[in-house]
Write a protein that holds these residues in place. Structure first.
Motif, PDB file in Angstrom:
ATOM      1  N   ARG A 189      -9.502  72.032  21.509  1.00 18.99           N
ATOM      2  CA  ARG A 189     -10.522  71.089  20.681  1.00 18.99           C
ATOM      3  C   ARG A 189     -10.570  69.824  21.115  1.00 18.99           C
ATOM      4  NH1 ARG A 189     -11.346  67.744  17.371  1.00 18.99           N
ATOM      5  NH2 ARG A 189      -9.081  66.919  17.467  1.00 18.99           N
ATOM      6  N   ALA A 190      -9.520  69.156  21.148  1.00 19.05           N
ATOM      7  CA  ALA A 190      -9.420  67.671  21.486  1.00 19.05           C
ATOM      8  C   ALA A 190      -9.906  67.399  22.912  1.00 19.05           C
ATOM      9  CB  ALA A 190      -8.009  67.036  21.235  1.00 19.05           C
ATOM     10  N   THR A 191      -9.668  68.313  23.918  1.00 16.83           N
ATOM     11  CA  THR A 191      -9.970  67.927  25.183  1.00 16.83           C
ATOM     12  C   THR A 191     -11.302  68.264  25.253  1.00 16.83           C
ATOM     13  OG1 THR A 191      -9.175  70.053  25.894  1.00 16.83           O
ATOM     14  CG2 THR A 191      -7.835  68.352  26.463  1.00 16.83           C
ATOM     15  N   ASN A 192     -11.993  69.269  24.672  1.00 20.10           N
ATOM     16  CA  ASN A 192     -13.381  69.495  24.728  1.00 20.10           C
ATOM     17  C   ASN A 192     -14.044  68.485  23.947  1.00 20.10           C
ATOM     18  OD1 ASN A 192     -12.883  71.888  25.772  1.00 20.10           O
ATOM     19  ND2 ASN A 192     -13.248  73.135  24.085  1.00 20.10           N
ATOM     20  N   ALA A 193     -13.650  67.809  23.078  1.00 25.00           N
ATOM     21  CA  ALA A 193     -14.200  66.731  22.423  1.00 25.00           C
ATOM     22  C   ALA A 193     -14.258  65.482  23.066  1.00 25.00           C
ATOM     23  CB  ALA A 193     -13.786  66.438  20.872  1.00 25.00           C
ATOM     24  N   GLY A 194     -13.408  65.194  24.011  1.00 20.25           N
ATOM     25  CA  GLY A 194     -13.209  64.093  24.769  1.00 20.25           C
ATOM     26  C   GLY A 194     -12.216  63.059  24.216  1.00 20.25           C
ATOM     27  N   GLU A 195     -11.728  63.548  23.130  1.00 21.81           N
ATOM     28  CA  GLU A 195     -10.802  62.793  22.504  1.00 21.81           C
ATOM     29  C   GLU A 195      -9.428  62.580  23.571  1.00 21.81           C
ATOM     30  OE1 GLU A 195      -9.805  64.536  18.823  1.00 21.81           O
ATOM     31  OE2 GLU A 195     -11.958  64.591  18.030  1.00 21.81           O
ATOM     32  N   ARG A 196      -9.219  63.693  24.244  1.00 21.41           N
ATOM     33  CA  ARG A 196      -7.948  63.797  25.249  1.00 21.41           C
ATOM     34  C   ARG A 196      -8.367  64.363  26.455  1.00 21.41           C
ATOM     35  NH1 ARG A 196      -3.439  62.548  22.169  1.00 21.41           N
ATOM     36  NH2 ARG A 196      -3.514  62.640  19.712  1.00 21.41           N
ATOM     37  N   LYS A 197      -7.657  64.065  27.288  1.00 25.19           N
ATOM     38  CA  LYS A 197      -7.680  64.820  28.773  1.00 25.19           C
ATOM     39  C   LYS A 197      -6.376  65.541  29.033  1.00 25.19           C
ATOM     40  CE  LYS A 197     -10.862  61.188  30.580  1.00 25.19           C
ATOM     41  NZ  LYS A 197     -10.960  60.395  29.378  1.00 25.19           N
ATOM     42  N   TRP A 198      -6.498  66.402  29.931  1.00 22.32           N
ATOM     43  CA  TRP A 198      -5.335  67.264  30.093  1.00 22.32           C
ATOM     44  C   TRP A 198      -4.285  66.478  31.183  1.00 22.32           C
ATOM     45  CZ3 TRP A 198      -4.473  71.778  28.185  1.00 22.32           C
ATOM     46  CH2 TRP A 198      -5.384  72.593  27.621  1.00 22.32           C
ATOM     47  N   ASP A 199      -4.744  65.501  31.652  1.00 16.65           N
ATOM     48  CA  ASP A 199      -3.921  64.509  32.391  1.00 16.65           C
ATOM     49  C   ASP A 199      -3.363  63.470  31.844  1.00 16.65           C
ATOM     50  OD1 ASP A 199      -4.128  65.800  35.190  1.00 16.65           O
ATOM     51  OD2 ASP A 199      -5.915  65.056  35.418  1.00 16.65           O
ATOM     52  N   HIS A 247       2.957  64.666  19.017  1.00 14.95           N
ATOM     53  CA  HIS A 247       1.910  63.824  19.795  1.00 14.95           C
ATOM     54  C   HIS A 247       0.420  64.194  19.170  1.00 14.95           C
ATOM     55  CE1 HIS A 247       0.305  61.292  22.775  1.00 14.95           C
ATOM     56  NE2 HIS A 247      -0.523  62.073  23.312  1.00 14.95           N
ATOM     57  N   LEU A 248      -0.090  65.368  19.048  1.00 17.76           N
ATOM     58  CA  LEU A 248      -1.455  65.977  18.638  1.00 17.76           C
ATOM     59  C   LEU A 248      -1.385  65.662  17.120  1.00 17.76           C
ATOM     60  CD1 LEU A 248      -1.550  69.234  20.398  1.00 17.76           C
ATOM     61  CD2 LEU A 248      -2.626  67.133  21.118  1.00 17.76           C
ATOM     62  N   GLY A 249      -0.535  65.575  16.346  1.00 21.51           N
ATOM     63  CA  GLY A 249      -0.287  65.416  14.869  1.00 21.51           C
ATOM     64  C   GLY A 249      -0.235  66.526  14.131  1.00 21.51           C
ATOM     65  N   ARG A 250       0.653  66.744  13.056  1.00 24.08           N
ATOM     66  CA  ARG A 250       0.856  67.979  12.081  1.00 24.08           C
ATOM     67  C   ARG A 250      -0.551  68.160  11.258  1.00 24.08           C
ATOM     68  NH1 ARG A 250       5.859  69.767  10.402  1.00 24.08           N
ATOM     69  NH2 ARG A 250       6.812  67.678  10.450  1.00 24.08           N
ATOM     70  N   ALA A 251      -1.104  67.161  10.874  1.00 24.22           N
ATOM     71  CA  ALA A 251      -2.304  67.075  10.253  1.00 24.22           C
ATOM     72  C   ALA A 251      -3.675  67.803  10.966  1.00 24.22           C
ATOM     73  CB  ALA A 251      -2.891  65.762   9.564  1.00 24.22           C
ATOM     74  N   LYS A 252      -3.451  67.164  12.281  1.00 24.95           N
ATOM     75  CA  LYS A 252      -4.777  67.763  13.277  1.00 24.95           C
ATOM     76  C   LYS A 252      -4.554  69.183  13.327  1.00 24.95           C
ATOM     77  CE  LYS A 252      -7.349  64.331  14.236  1.00 24.95           C
ATOM     78  NZ  LYS A 252      -7.270  63.741  15.551  1.00 24.95           N
ATOM     79  N   PHE A 271       2.758  72.467   8.555  1.00 25.87           N
ATOM     80  CA  PHE A 271       3.077  73.259   9.736  1.00 25.87           C
ATOM     81  C   PHE A 271       4.316  72.813  10.705  1.00 25.87           C
ATOM     82  CE2 PHE A 271       2.265  74.745  14.114  1.00 25.87           C
ATOM     83  CZ  PHE A 271       1.170  75.941  13.935  1.00 25.87           C
ATOM     84  N   LEU A 272       5.289  73.716  10.768  1.00 30.23           N
ATOM     85  CA  LEU A 272       6.797  73.489  10.970  1.00 30.23           C
ATOM     86  C   LEU A 272       6.637  73.439  12.571  1.00 30.23           C
ATOM     87  CD1 LEU A 272       8.379  75.824   8.464  1.00 30.23           C
ATOM     88  CD2 LEU A 272       8.089  73.485   8.322  1.00 30.23           C
TER      89      LEU A 272
END
Length: 435
Positions: A189-199, A247-252, A271-272
């Motif tokens: 979701r985050a990479t599709n949204a442009g919030e993160r990149k795989w690299d 890194h992504l965040g438990r809440a996300k 989420f454990l």
């Protein structure tokens, strides 16, 4: 739960690397190899001439007592080996062999030494196919397993998944490391949204991690999101998983559960991470205190006391002795239909070039035998296990382009489950689902 699912029961493969590629033309077995093949059933039954059958190098790595222990385990799970069903010769000294056991068919690799006296230097049981021939037979075999079984087979399309077969498909089960699909989905979701990149690079902070490839890496080590996700899915690396979750965040990640269609996300909140679960299961009294709290109290305990417990204080007895430990209360829980919807979301959100990384990650470990893989154009897989828990979840693309999911969970609060038998049945269900 937190390790690579052991789909294959292997003794050893001690064959030369040059023998790995099959020649383009059919070959005949050397007569000496055929003689060794004739002795294989006795060896797999725990008998035969161990000293005369195996090379000294094999004997050094796999002592006779170890070999007999492994053959006894295979017989306990699959019945006795009875006969050779077929042989596919790769070289005069190397072949893939199908062996009929009482309850299943084994895929075995046998490699003999070309030099006299032509003893065996490589023996690998690559996996088992169930003896069942039809999907109803597979379903009956699954229903007959002890403990609690749930599974779902569905065809995917433009609308909601279309159920084809199932049992307890809306009942939540402990799923072990299959929970990592939710973390992967948040990354997609985050990479599709442009919030993160795989690299994008993650810098390790030197904090406590569960076992895995990053546990001993020095503070300041940098690793890409792509690499972490690959290790999390392909070999179920627990350290990579917890790094991604942090890194992504438990809440996300928690917010993804209703998006994916998980029917009861509250059961998995907070989420454990994997180290969270190890601590809660392995520190006396901690799990009871955690379970007695409401969600807010659990979060406070996780972020405070639990986060400070060093791994050295965790008692891993239940895992080493293969004793189910709170699998009905301290785990990750999803229904078979939840997992169908999770895989459907991943399918729909990894179409086109943007989904190349995610689909490569999902397909690195296909989770089933080569015979099953041959029935499908593409397979994505994640499974999980711990004592008393096993899950296998497959996203399958047929040769005609249609998509399917086959998923199954087995929970037994009394004893460890028979992973080999379950894997063979889910693999057979995947094979028989192919159009």
């Amino acid at each position: 739960m937190m390790r690579l699912l052991p789909l294959l029961a292997a003794f050893l493969l001690a064959a030369p690397a040059s023998a790995q590629t099959a020649p383009p033309q059919p070959v005949r077995a050397d007569p000496a190899f055929t003689l060794r093949l004739g002795e294989l059933i006795a060896i797999l039954n725990g008998g035969g001439d161990y000293a005369g059958y195996f090379t000294p190098a094999f004997q050094e790595k796999v002592p006779q007592a170890m070999l007999q222990s492994v053959t006894a385990q295979l017989i306990a799970a699959n019945g006795k080996p009875l006969a050779i069903l077929g042989v596919t010769q790769e070289t005069p000294w190397r072949a893939n062999i199908r062996v009929q056991y009482e309850k299943a068919v084994a895929n075995v690799l046998l490699v003999a030494d070309p030099a006299p006296p032509h003893r065996v230097g490589g023996l690998l049981v690559r996996g088992f196919e169930s003896a069942e021939k039809t999907l109803p037979q597979v379903e009956s075999a699954l229903a007959a397993l002890p403990g609690d079984i749930g599974y779902a087979i569905a065809k995917l399309g433009s609308g909601a998944p279309q159920p084809l077969a199932g049992r307890n498909a809306d009942k939540p089960y402990a799923i072990g490391s299959a929970f990592k699909l939710v973390i992967l989905a948040e990354l997609v979701r985050a990479t599709n949204a442009g919030e993160r990149k795989w690299d994008d690079l993650v810098t390790l902070d030197g904090g406590m991690l569960p076992g895995g490839g990053y546990t001993m890496k020095p503070k300041g080590t940098q690793v890409t999101l792509r690499e972490l996700a690959t290790q999390m899915i392909s070999i179920s690396d627990n350290s990579a998983t917890d790094i991604l979750l942090q890194h992504l965040g438990r809440a996300k990640v928690e917010a993804m559960m209703p998006v994916l269609g998980i029917a009861d996300p509250a059961r998995n909140r907070p989420f454990l991470g994997t180290l969270d679960v190890f601590r809660l299961k392995g520190v006396a009294g901690l799990g009871d205190r955690y379970l007695a709290l409401d969600e807010a109290g659990r979060r406070k305990l996780l972020e405070g006391e639990v986060a400070g417990i060093p791994p050295i204080l965790i008692d891993a007895t239940s895992f080493t002795r293969k004793i189910p430990n709170r699998i009905d209360t301290l785990e990750w829980f999803e229904t078979p239909n939840d997992l169908v919807r999770v895989m459907d979301w991943l399918r729909r959100n990894t179409e086109g070039m943007a989904g190349t990384d995610a689909r490569r990650i999902l397909s690195t470990n296909p989770g089933v035998s080569p015979d099953v893989r041959g029935k499908w154009q593409w397979i994505g897989y994640k499974g999980g296990s711990e004592p008393g828990v096993m899950n296998m979840t497959l996203l399958l693309q047929a040769r005609n382009g249609d998509w399917y999911v086959v998923t199954g969970s087995w929970n037994d609060v009394q004893k460890a489950v028979d992973e080999s038998r379950f894997a063979s049945l889910i693999g057979k269900a995947a094979e028989l689902t192919a159009p």
